[in-house]
Motif scaffolding. Structure first.
Motif, PDB file in Angstrom:
ATOM      1  N   UNK A 254       1.114  -1.018   0.474  1.00  0.00           N
ATOM      2  CA  UNK A 254      -0.030   0.362   0.394  1.00  0.00           C
ATOM      3  C   UNK A 254       0.695   1.067  -0.013  1.00  0.00           C
ATOM      4  N   UNK A 255       1.722   1.327   0.563  1.00  0.00           N
ATOM      5  CA  UNK A 255       2.832   2.400   0.576  1.00  0.00           C
ATOM      6  C   UNK A 255       3.353   2.681  -0.238  1.00  0.00           C
ATOM      7  N   UNK A 256       4.042   1.707  -1.238  1.00  0.00           N
ATOM      8  CA  UNK A 256       4.442   1.836  -1.857  1.00  0.00           C
ATOM      9  C   UNK A 256       3.950   2.480  -3.419  1.00  0.00           C
ATOM     10  N   UNK A 257       2.967   1.725  -3.590  1.00  0.00           N
ATOM     11  CA  UNK A 257       1.792   2.660  -4.311  1.00  0.00           C
ATOM     12  C   UNK A 257       1.346   3.848  -3.942  1.00  0.00           C
ATOM     13  N   UNK A 258       0.918   4.157  -2.719  1.00  0.00           N
ATOM     14  CA  UNK A 258       1.405   5.547  -2.561  1.00  0.00           C
ATOM     15  C   UNK A 258       2.738   6.196  -2.737  1.00  0.00           C
ATOM     16  N   UNK A 259       3.226   6.053  -2.719  1.00  0.00           N
ATOM     17  CA  UNK A 259       4.797   6.452  -2.481  1.00  0.00           C
ATOM     18  C   UNK A 259       4.754   6.414  -4.991  1.00  0.00           C
ATOM     19  N   UNK A 260       4.760   6.197  -5.095  1.00  0.00           N
ATOM     20  CA  UNK A 260       4.632   5.935  -6.390  1.00  0.00           C
ATOM     21  C   UNK A 260       3.480   6.820  -7.601  1.00  0.00           C
ATOM     22  N   UNK A 261       2.234   6.553  -6.493  1.00  0.00           N
ATOM     23  CA  UNK A 261       1.293   7.792  -6.874  1.00  0.00           C
ATOM     24  C   UNK A 261       1.256   9.634  -6.564  1.00  0.00           C
ATOM     25  N   UNK A 262       1.605   9.082  -5.436  1.00  0.00           N
ATOM     26  CA  UNK A 262       2.050  11.104  -5.457  1.00  0.00           C
ATOM     27  C   UNK A 262       3.486  11.268  -5.947  1.00  0.00           C
ATOM     28  N   UNK A 263       4.412  10.348  -6.495  1.00  0.00           N
ATOM     29  CA  UNK A 263       5.849  11.005  -7.344  1.00  0.00           C
ATOM     30  C   UNK A 263       5.208  11.282  -8.753  1.00  0.00           C
ATOM     31  N   UNK A 264       4.770  10.778  -9.180  1.00  0.00           N
ATOM     32  CA  UNK A 264       3.730  11.190 -10.492  1.00  0.00           C
ATOM     33  C   UNK A 264       2.641  11.590 -10.471  1.00  0.00           C
ATOM     34  N   UNK A 265       2.432  12.316  -8.984  1.00  0.00           N
ATOM     35  CA  UNK A 265       1.089  13.419  -9.201  1.00  0.00           C
ATOM     36  C   UNK A 265       0.158  12.536  -9.908  1.00  0.00           C
ATOM     37  N   UNK A 266      -0.214  11.327  -9.607  1.00  0.00           N
ATOM     38  CA  UNK A 266      -1.151  10.540  -9.961  1.00  0.00           C
ATOM     39  C   UNK A 266      -2.222  10.900  -9.551  1.00  0.00           C
ATOM     40  N   UNK A 267      -2.709  10.983  -8.453  1.00  0.00           N
ATOM     41  CA  UNK A 267      -3.841  10.921  -7.408  1.00  0.00           C
ATOM     42  C   UNK A 267      -5.033   9.751  -6.876  1.00  0.00           C
ATOM     43  N   UNK A 268      -3.770   8.481  -7.837  1.00  0.00           N
ATOM     44  CA  UNK A 268      -4.896   6.992  -7.272  1.00  0.00           C
ATOM     45  C   UNK A 268      -4.392   7.079  -5.821  1.00  0.00           C
ATOM     46  N   UNK A 269      -4.914   6.094  -5.304  1.00  0.00           N
ATOM     47  CA  UNK A 269      -4.793   5.769  -4.113  1.00  0.00           C
ATOM     48  C   UNK A 269      -5.720   4.542  -3.522  1.00  0.00           C
ATOM     49  N   UNK A 270      -4.892   3.767  -2.628  1.00  0.00           N
ATOM     50  CA  UNK A 270      -5.830   2.649  -1.866  1.00  0.00           C
ATOM     51  C   UNK A 270      -6.678   3.084  -0.834  1.00  0.00           C
ATOM     52  N   UNK A 271      -7.058   3.778  -0.895  1.00  0.00           N
ATOM     53  CA  UNK A 271      -7.632   4.489   0.805  1.00  0.00           C
ATOM     54  C   UNK A 271      -6.821   4.292   2.064  1.00  0.00           C
ATOM     55  N   UNK A 272      -5.181   4.910   2.210  1.00  0.00           N
ATOM     56  CA  UNK A 272      -4.021   4.814   2.247  1.00  0.00           C
ATOM     57  C   UNK A 272      -3.974   6.628   2.577  1.00  0.00           C
ATOM     58  N   UNK A 273      -4.101   7.145   2.342  1.00  0.00           N
ATOM     59  CA  UNK A 273      -3.757   8.469   2.424  1.00  0.00           C
ATOM     60  C   UNK A 273      -5.078   9.292   3.553  1.00  0.00           C
ATOM     61  N   UNK A 274      -6.313   9.010   4.329  1.00  0.00           N
ATOM     62  CA  UNK A 274      -7.166   8.962   5.014  1.00  0.00           C
ATOM     63  C   UNK A 274      -6.689   8.949   5.852  1.00  0.00           C
ATOM     64  N   UNK A 275      -5.667   7.417   5.747  1.00  0.00           N
ATOM     65  CA  UNK A 275      -5.047   7.114   7.414  1.00  0.00           C
ATOM     66  C   UNK A 275      -3.784   7.371   7.882  1.00  0.00           C
ATOM     67  N   UNK A 276      -3.149   8.281   6.819  1.00  0.00           N
ATOM     68  CA  UNK A 276      -1.771   8.417   7.411  1.00  0.00           C
ATOM     69  C   UNK A 276      -2.042   9.010   8.420  1.00  0.00           C
ATOM     70  N   UNK A 277      -0.567   9.319   9.126  1.00  0.00           N
ATOM     71  CA  UNK A 277      -0.460  10.366  10.505  1.00  0.00           C
ATOM     72  C   UNK A 277      -0.174  11.753   9.163  1.00  0.00           C
ATOM     73  N   UNK A 278      -0.188  12.845  10.679  1.00  0.00           N
ATOM     74  CA  UNK A 278       0.416  13.787   9.752  1.00  0.00           C
ATOM     75  C   UNK A 278       1.687  14.145   9.315  1.00  0.00           C
ATOM     76  N   UNK A 279       3.158  13.335   9.753  1.00  0.00           N
ATOM     77  CA  UNK A 279       4.199  13.191   9.135  1.00  0.00           C
ATOM     78  C   UNK A 279       3.727  12.168   8.013  1.00  0.00           C
TER      79      UNK A 279
END
Length: 152
Positions: free
Chosen positions: A85-110
């Motif tokens: 999940x975090x690897x997918x989130x990292x690649x998505x963020x780096x590419x500014x794609x906007x896809x998520x596996x419903x991980x972003x809402x559950x991330x801490x502030x850091x």
């Protein structure tokens, strides 16, 4: 595909299609035993090949760095499936794609700050690196003799 991104003039993040094509053509040229990278009866300058290689390398390092930070901050909260999940989130963020596996809402502030920085670097990093590498022509006054080094 998220890592590659879009065309150079687009707003997409990632390393850009042209950098990936240049890298692919360089690999093909090396496998065929050629010294130069060619496309459509034109030779791609060595400086462009170097730029593409540096952009690719720096981008991989950046993604792995941000992924490592996300693993440090978020893995305990996500449990055993955190890596995918975090690897997918990292690649998505780096590419500014906007896809998520419903991980972003559950991330801490850091974790959210790490994703924001990854998005920023993904959008501006390769472009800025290309501009910095491409526009700074530092003339060398000394030219050293060439040395053949065995690589690989």
């Amino acid at each position: 595909l998220m890592f590659i991104g879009g065309a150079p003039g687009s707003t997409a993040g990632g390393i850009k299609i042209t950098a990936m094509v240049v890298l692919f053509l360089t690999i093909v040229a090396m496998l065929r035993g050629r010294r130069e990278t060619d496309l459509f009866d034109r030779t791609i300058p060595v400086a462009v090949v170097r730029e593409a290689t540096v952009i690719f390398s720096l981008s991989i390092v950046a993604v792995l760095f941000f992924f490592g930070l996300l693993l440090l901050t978020e893995a305990p909260a996500f449990g055993t499936d955190a890596t995918d999940r975090l690897l997918f989130e990292t690649f998505s963020a780096f590419g500014t794609v906007g896809l998520s596996l419903d991980t972003t809402p559950h991330l801490t502030s850091a974790g959210r700050l790490i994703v924001i920085l990854c998005m920023y670097i993904g959008r501006l990093g390769p472009l800025t690196a290309a501009l910095v590498i491409g526009t700074q022509d530092v003339g060398q006054r000394i030219r050293y003799p060439e040395e053949e080094v065995v690589v690989g």
